[in-house]
Write a protein that holds these residues in place. Sequence first.
Motif, PDB file in Angstrom:
ATOM      1  N   TRP A 127      -7.856  56.413  78.025  1.00  0.00           N
ATOM      2  CA  TRP A 127      -8.080  56.600  79.464  1.00  0.00           C
ATOM      3  C   TRP A 127      -6.805  57.119  80.125  1.00  0.00           C
ATOM      4  CZ3 TRP A 127     -12.223  54.894  82.878  1.00  0.00           C
ATOM      5  CH2 TRP A 127     -13.370  54.471  82.185  1.00  0.00           C
ATOM      6  N   ALA A 128      -6.994  57.757  81.263  1.00  0.00           N
ATOM      7  CA  ALA A 128      -5.862  58.211  82.072  1.00  0.00           C
ATOM      8  C   ALA A 128      -6.110  57.889  83.538  1.00  0.00           C
ATOM      9  CB  ALA A 128      -5.650  59.713  81.902  1.00  0.00           C
ATOM     10  N   ILE A 129      -5.039  57.558  84.227  1.00  0.00           N
ATOM     11  CA  ILE A 129      -5.062  57.356  85.673  1.00  0.00           C
ATOM     12  C   ILE A 129      -4.253  58.492  86.289  1.00  0.00           C
ATOM     13  CG2 ILE A 129      -4.307  55.892  87.585  1.00  0.00           C
ATOM     14  CD1 ILE A 129      -4.658  53.487  85.800  1.00  0.00           C
ATOM     15  N   PHE A 130      -4.807  59.155  87.281  1.00  0.00           N
ATOM     16  CA  PHE A 130      -4.148  60.284  87.936  1.00  0.00           C
ATOM     17  C   PHE A 130      -3.592  59.827  89.281  1.00  0.00           C
ATOM     18  CE2 PHE A 130      -7.822  61.704  85.436  1.00  0.00           C
ATOM     19  CZ  PHE A 130      -7.143  62.363  84.430  1.00  0.00           C
ATOM     20  N   LEU A 131      -2.335  60.184  89.546  1.00  0.00           N
ATOM     21  CA  LEU A 131      -1.623  59.649  90.705  1.00  0.00           C
ATOM     22  C   LEU A 131      -1.062  60.761  91.581  1.00  0.00           C
ATOM     23  CD1 LEU A 131       0.369  57.173  88.489  1.00  0.00           C
ATOM     24  CD2 LEU A 131      -1.536  56.521  89.941  1.00  0.00           C
ATOM     25  N   ASN A 132      -0.969  60.469  92.887  1.00  0.00           N
ATOM     26  CA  ASN A 132      -0.332  61.424  93.799  1.00  0.00           C
ATOM     27  C   ASN A 132       1.168  61.158  93.856  1.00  0.00           C
ATOM     28  OD1 ASN A 132       0.048  59.222  95.531  1.00  0.00           O
ATOM     29  ND2 ASN A 132      -1.605  59.795  96.909  1.00  0.00           N
ATOM     30  N   GLN A 133       1.851  61.826  94.771  1.00  0.00           N
ATOM     31  CA  GLN A 133       3.311  61.722  94.811  1.00  0.00           C
ATOM     32  C   GLN A 133       3.803  60.346  95.246  1.00  0.00           C
ATOM     33  OE1 GLN A 133       4.574  64.726  97.533  1.00  0.00           O
ATOM     34  NE2 GLN A 133       3.540  63.855  99.309  1.00  0.00           N
ATOM     35  N   ASN A 135       2.425  57.694  93.948  1.00  0.00           N
ATOM     36  CA  ASN A 135       1.912  56.869  92.852  1.00  0.00           C
ATOM     37  C   ASN A 135       0.664  56.095  93.236  1.00  0.00           C
ATOM     38  OD1 ASN A 135       3.865  57.776  91.116  1.00  0.00           O
ATOM     39  ND2 ASN A 135       5.176  55.974  91.317  1.00  0.00           N
ATOM     40  N   ARG A 136      -0.140  56.672  94.123  1.00  0.00           N
ATOM     41  CA  ARG A 136      -1.438  56.098  94.463  1.00  0.00           C
ATOM     42  C   ARG A 136      -2.519  56.798  93.647  1.00  0.00           C
ATOM     43  NH1 ARG A 136      -1.320  52.486  98.536  1.00  0.00           N
ATOM     44  NH2 ARG A 136       0.526  52.474  99.874  1.00  0.00           N
ATOM     45  N   ILE A 137      -3.496  56.028  93.216  1.00  0.00           N
ATOM     46  CA  ILE A 137      -4.523  56.549  92.314  1.00  0.00           C
ATOM     47  C   ILE A 137      -5.449  57.521  93.038  1.00  0.00           C
ATOM     48  CG2 ILE A 137      -6.505  55.925  90.869  1.00  0.00           C
ATOM     49  CD1 ILE A 137      -5.148  53.255  90.320  1.00  0.00           C
ATOM     50  N   VAL A 138      -5.596  58.707  92.476  1.00  0.00           N
ATOM     51  CA  VAL A 138      -6.527  59.695  93.014  1.00  0.00           C
ATOM     52  C   VAL A 138      -7.698  59.924  92.055  1.00  0.00           C
ATOM     53  CG1 VAL A 138      -4.809  60.858  94.440  1.00  0.00           C
ATOM     54  CG2 VAL A 138      -5.124  61.594  92.068  1.00  0.00           C
ATOM     55  N   GLY A 139      -7.666  59.288  90.905  1.00  0.00           N
ATOM     56  CA  GLY A 139      -8.765  59.404  89.959  1.00  0.00           C
ATOM     57  C   GLY A 139      -8.436  58.743  88.643  1.00  0.00           C
ATOM     58  N   LYS A 140      -9.454  58.512  87.858  1.00  0.00           N
ATOM     59  CA  LYS A 140      -9.268  57.974  86.507  1.00  0.00           C
ATOM     60  C   LYS A 140     -10.389  58.503  85.642  1.00  0.00           C
ATOM     61  CE  LYS A 140     -11.467  53.505  87.532  1.00  0.00           C
ATOM     62  NZ  LYS A 140     -11.617  53.668  88.990  1.00  0.00           N
ATOM     63  N   ALA A 141     -10.161  58.558  84.325  1.00  0.00           N
ATOM     64  CA  ALA A 141     -11.170  59.129  83.440  1.00  0.00           C
ATOM     65  C   ALA A 141     -10.993  58.632  82.017  1.00  0.00           C
ATOM     66  CB  ALA A 141     -11.099  60.652  83.465  1.00  0.00           C
ATOM     67  N   ARG A 142     -12.110  58.455  81.339  1.00  0.00           N
ATOM     68  CA  ARG A 142     -12.088  58.233  79.893  1.00  0.00           C
ATOM     69  C   ARG A 142     -12.055  59.601  79.234  1.00  0.00           C
ATOM     70  NH1 ARG A 142     -17.184  55.948  76.554  1.00  0.00           N
ATOM     71  NH2 ARG A 142     -17.894  58.032  77.111  1.00  0.00           N
ATOM     72  N   LEU A 143     -11.058  59.839  78.410  1.00  0.00           N
ATOM     73  CA  LEU A 143     -10.865  61.168  77.831  1.00  0.00           C
ATOM     74  C   LEU A 143     -11.315  61.256  76.380  1.00  0.00           C
ATOM     75  CD1 LEU A 143      -7.426  62.052  79.419  1.00  0.00           C
ATOM     76  CD2 LEU A 143      -9.681  62.807  80.132  1.00  0.00           C
TER      77      LEU A 143
END
Length: 225
Positions: A127-133, A135-143
């Motif tokens: 999995w990955a968590i995507f963060l803005n500048q 460090n707040r979560i803007v998305g997550k996904a099972r890859l």
Amino acid sequence: MSIKFLAEDDRPREKFLLKGKNSLSDAELLAIIMGSGNREDSAVELGRKILQSVGNNWHNLSLLSLSDLMKFKGVGEAKAISIAAALEIGRRRAAQEVPEKIQIRESKDIYKVLQPYLSDLQTEEFWAIFLNQNNRIVGKARLSSGGINQSVVDVRILFKNCLEHLATAIAIAHNHPSGNLKPSQEDLRITKQIADAGKILNIQLLDHLIISQNAYLSFADENIL
């Protein structure tokens, strides 16, 4: 095909695709909701007439009943309901507060987000968590998902997701169904590969977690990132 060569009913959709939603006029937005006009008027022209009747004010339009909307030629019950529903969605959206994005400050924050997805699995997932500048979560996904002891991630797919989320940082994690939190050589290799690729794109890898049923290991905390 240039927009000017399209039928007027099709132009708002094409314009949306080519130039984005902000490029559309109010009449064009209403035309998309209605889908079509009548024999004399295109959907855009019909939308323009409806809006002019309420002073080009969306709030005033929301006050019209279904029967009021159906007085316009070409607006039947289905179109009237579509217009009313769209305006109700707008009202509800305006009434809601924008949910605050979770901020990642330490490895425990990552664990709290991903533990529900990974802790009880019998096979490995990445999995990955995507963060803005900030460090707040803007998305997550099972890859990826794999066998009992293997889940290989495609780094290209990972960073494609990063770019789609406009992420400036990422945190990654995978689970070890065996409960052994020691990173394998493959874990170390893929972490370095992701970190190096992120440097090229200016996307920082904040951490990599290995998660078991009730514990985790943080590469950042262990200084092996």
